[in-house]
Design a protein around this motif. Sequence first.
Motif, PDB file in Angstrom:
ATOM      1  N   PHE A   1      22.634 139.129  26.919  1.00  0.00           N
ATOM      2  CA  PHE A   1      23.466 139.811  25.929  1.00  0.00           C
ATOM      3  C   PHE A   1      24.162 141.053  26.485  1.00  0.00           C
ATOM      4  N   GLY A   2      23.605 141.653  27.535  1.00  0.00           N
ATOM      5  CA  GLY A   2      24.238 142.843  28.095  1.00  0.00           C
ATOM      6  C   GLY A   2      25.509 142.490  28.835  1.00  0.00           C
ATOM      7  N   GLY A   3      26.519 143.361  28.728  1.00  0.00           N
ATOM      8  CA  GLY A   3      27.787 143.070  29.396  1.00  0.00           C
ATOM      9  C   GLY A   3      28.636 144.310  29.556  1.00  0.00           C
ATOM     10  N   LEU A   4      29.926 144.130  29.403  1.00  0.00           N
ATOM     11  CA  LEU A   4      30.893 145.204  29.615  1.00  0.00           C
ATOM     12  C   LEU A   4      31.593 145.542  28.311  1.00  0.00           C
ATOM     13  N   ARG A   5      32.026 146.794  28.203  1.00  0.00           N
ATOM     14  CA  ARG A   5      32.705 147.241  26.988  1.00  0.00           C
ATOM     15  C   ARG A   5      34.199 146.956  27.098  1.00  0.00           C
ATOM     16  N   VAL A   6      34.768 146.446  26.006  1.00  0.00           N
ATOM     17  CA  VAL A   6      36.197 146.131  25.979  1.00  0.00           C
ATOM     18  C   VAL A   6      36.833 146.719  24.722  1.00  0.00           C
ATOM     19  N   ASP A   7      38.140 146.831  24.763  1.00  0.00           N
ATOM     20  CA  ASP A   7      38.929 147.121  23.563  1.00  0.00           C
ATOM     21  C   ASP A   7      38.921 145.852  22.714  1.00  0.00           C
ATOM     22  N   PRO A   8      38.377 145.895  21.500  1.00  0.00           N
ATOM     23  CA  PRO A   8      38.270 144.665  20.706  1.00  0.00           C
ATOM     24  C   PRO A   8      39.616 143.992  20.416  1.00  0.00           C
ATOM     25  N   GLN A   9      40.689 144.741  20.399  1.00  0.00           N
ATOM     26  CA  GLN A   9      41.982 144.140  20.075  1.00  0.00           C
ATOM     27  C   GLN A   9      42.559 143.313  21.214  1.00  0.00           C
ATOM     28  N   THR A  10      42.318 143.743  22.444  1.00  0.00           N
ATOM     29  CA  THR A  10      42.942 143.092  23.597  1.00  0.00           C
ATOM     30  C   THR A  10      41.946 142.533  24.607  1.00  0.00           C
TER      31      THR A  10
ATOM     32  N   PHE B   1      37.854 135.973  21.961  1.00  0.00           N
ATOM     33  CA  PHE B   1      38.225 137.045  22.888  1.00  0.00           C
ATOM     34  C   PHE B   1      38.916 136.511  24.133  1.00  0.00           C
ATOM     35  N   GLY B   2      38.650 135.264  24.515  1.00  0.00           N
ATOM     36  CA  GLY B   2      39.406 134.665  25.602  1.00  0.00           C
ATOM     37  C   GLY B   2      40.874 134.515  25.235  1.00  0.00           C
ATOM     38  N   ARG B   3      41.116 134.096  24.009  1.00  0.00           N
ATOM     39  CA  ARG B   3      42.494 133.947  23.540  1.00  0.00           C
ATOM     40  C   ARG B   3      43.208 135.300  23.519  1.00  0.00           C
ATOM     41  N   ARG B   4      42.518 136.329  23.027  1.00  0.00           N
ATOM     42  CA  ARG B   4      43.113 137.674  22.995  1.00  0.00           C
ATOM     43  C   ARG B   4      43.346 138.207  24.413  1.00  0.00           C
ATOM     44  N   ALA B   5      42.379 137.979  25.292  1.00  0.00           N
ATOM     45  CA  ALA B   5      42.543 138.426  26.672  1.00  0.00           C
ATOM     46  C   ALA B   5      43.725 137.741  27.334  1.00  0.00           C
ATOM     47  N   GLY B   6      43.891 136.437  27.071  1.00  0.00           N
ATOM     48  CA  GLY B   6      45.017 135.712  27.662  1.00  0.00           C
ATOM     49  C   GLY B   6      46.363 136.271  27.224  1.00  0.00           C
TER      50      GLY B   6
END
Length: 527
Positions: A453-462, A503-508
């Motif tokens: 479950f641990g990972g990296l912090r991202v901007d939720p919008q992008t 989030f993959g779609r948003r990242a793309g």
Amino acid sequence: MIPPSSCGVLVVGSGNAGFSAAISAAQSGAGSVLLIDKCPESWTGGNSYFTAGAYRIAHDGLASILPLVSNVSSEQAERIDLEPYTEADFARDMRTVCGGRSDPELSRVLVEDSGDAVRWLARNGVRFWLSFNRQAYEVDGRTKFWGGLCLRTPDGGKSLIADLQASAAQHGVTTSFSTALVDLRYQGSDGVVATVRCDDGRRHEITARAVILAAGGFEASPSLRSQYLGPGWDMAYVRGTPYNTGDVLELAVRSLGAQTFGNWSSCHSVAWDASASTDPNAGDREASNEYTKSGYPLGLMLNAEGQRFVDEGVDLRNYTYAKFGRAILSQPGHLAFQVWDSQTSGMLRAEEYRPERAEHITGRTIEELAKACADKGLLDAEAFVRTVHEYNEAVYAHRRENPSARFDPSMKDGLSTQSSGKRLSLAKSNWALPLDQGPFLAVKVTCGVTFTFGGLRVDPQTAQLLSPGGGKIPRVYCCGEMLGGLFYGNYPGGSGLTSGTVFGRRAGRAAAAAAAAVEEEGDLVRS
């Protein structure tokens, strides 16, 4: 294969999140999209390949789901009970199952985008079925869906990855396997330079205008599991790919200064067939998810000392199976026995419990079953028998006080071991049928780790990576199991794949926009 030396968007990871990001980037005008993975092509799909292919989405009930699926006749539809699962329901499950710790904005985006993300997958060739075999029971002649989950891909992760690969190819995405990312650095305004190691043993450089990291967690690294999850976790069985060893997580922190985020001391882990594989550090691509053993709500789980250690009926399986692997790992010998009598053994899902996928331990009586289990690692057969008899007495006492109570596996039915006449110190809160009708069946299980479950912090919008100070790391994005902050201690079943696509779609989309901006800036400089 030697990958191209430049691309518009570079995607690292070939699971559901990576392919979703690559397809989204291509559709959003990224120009050339390159997807790399350190695994050989025969291991395409990351952990997504090993899933049951379940997607949790908010929906308005059966009528809104039927257009997505291809395995329901009009006659079947008339006998299906599938209630709406609203955004409020999904959000409540995220809060409850994750103990109120899920990042509110990440959770909101996941919930609100869930339905549209799956419809987008369907438009891009991903096939869906109603999950009759995993998420429905026949009750009074009706097919009743339960647990907020109703969609799956036809052949689990196998068909999901095949469909995503086909869509990526149609969108012109280039793939390069046996291509491990070993470094990232910026090169002025031209973009991000990725150093990769290929199957020729040499290092090569790829200049990308934007990068999306979707390379999974650290669940396949025994040393990192022990470091972050705690003692004993090196003994867990890896359910999926052996290639998710945390390299890219560590690289993002080391080379880019990415902020770590989320529940690094926990993971998704399940009851897993103790004889599943000769290699505990890799899943079986043929059996795949079928070594999961999730039929415990219909029976009991006892450890090697013959004692129960979880409330098997505390909630619907979708909300407990991802945390009970941890409970099994903490038992003596890291093992347990799942036990049923003839009332419920016939209700177990064939794909998980048929003899080809599970070693059946049987007995005509509980005493005979305990003796058979003793040959498979049970240390105290007498305690095993006492535990079952005490459980039965508590069930009988509850029935005497609640004669109208009725077994219903599609809902929390209240059939319990707790009454004024007798109460167990560890309840079974629902579906508590007595184990008193032979023949009896047991299956030996251990802990199977799915993803961390641990990972990296991202901007939720992008889905853009953030630094510890909250600043955006230019032109680098993150999705899938590398994204931290969504799941804590547990997760609602099916929400992992949904998160990867959302989030993959948003990242793309965001990476494609960043790549276009870099190209435009370069054109201006050159002019």
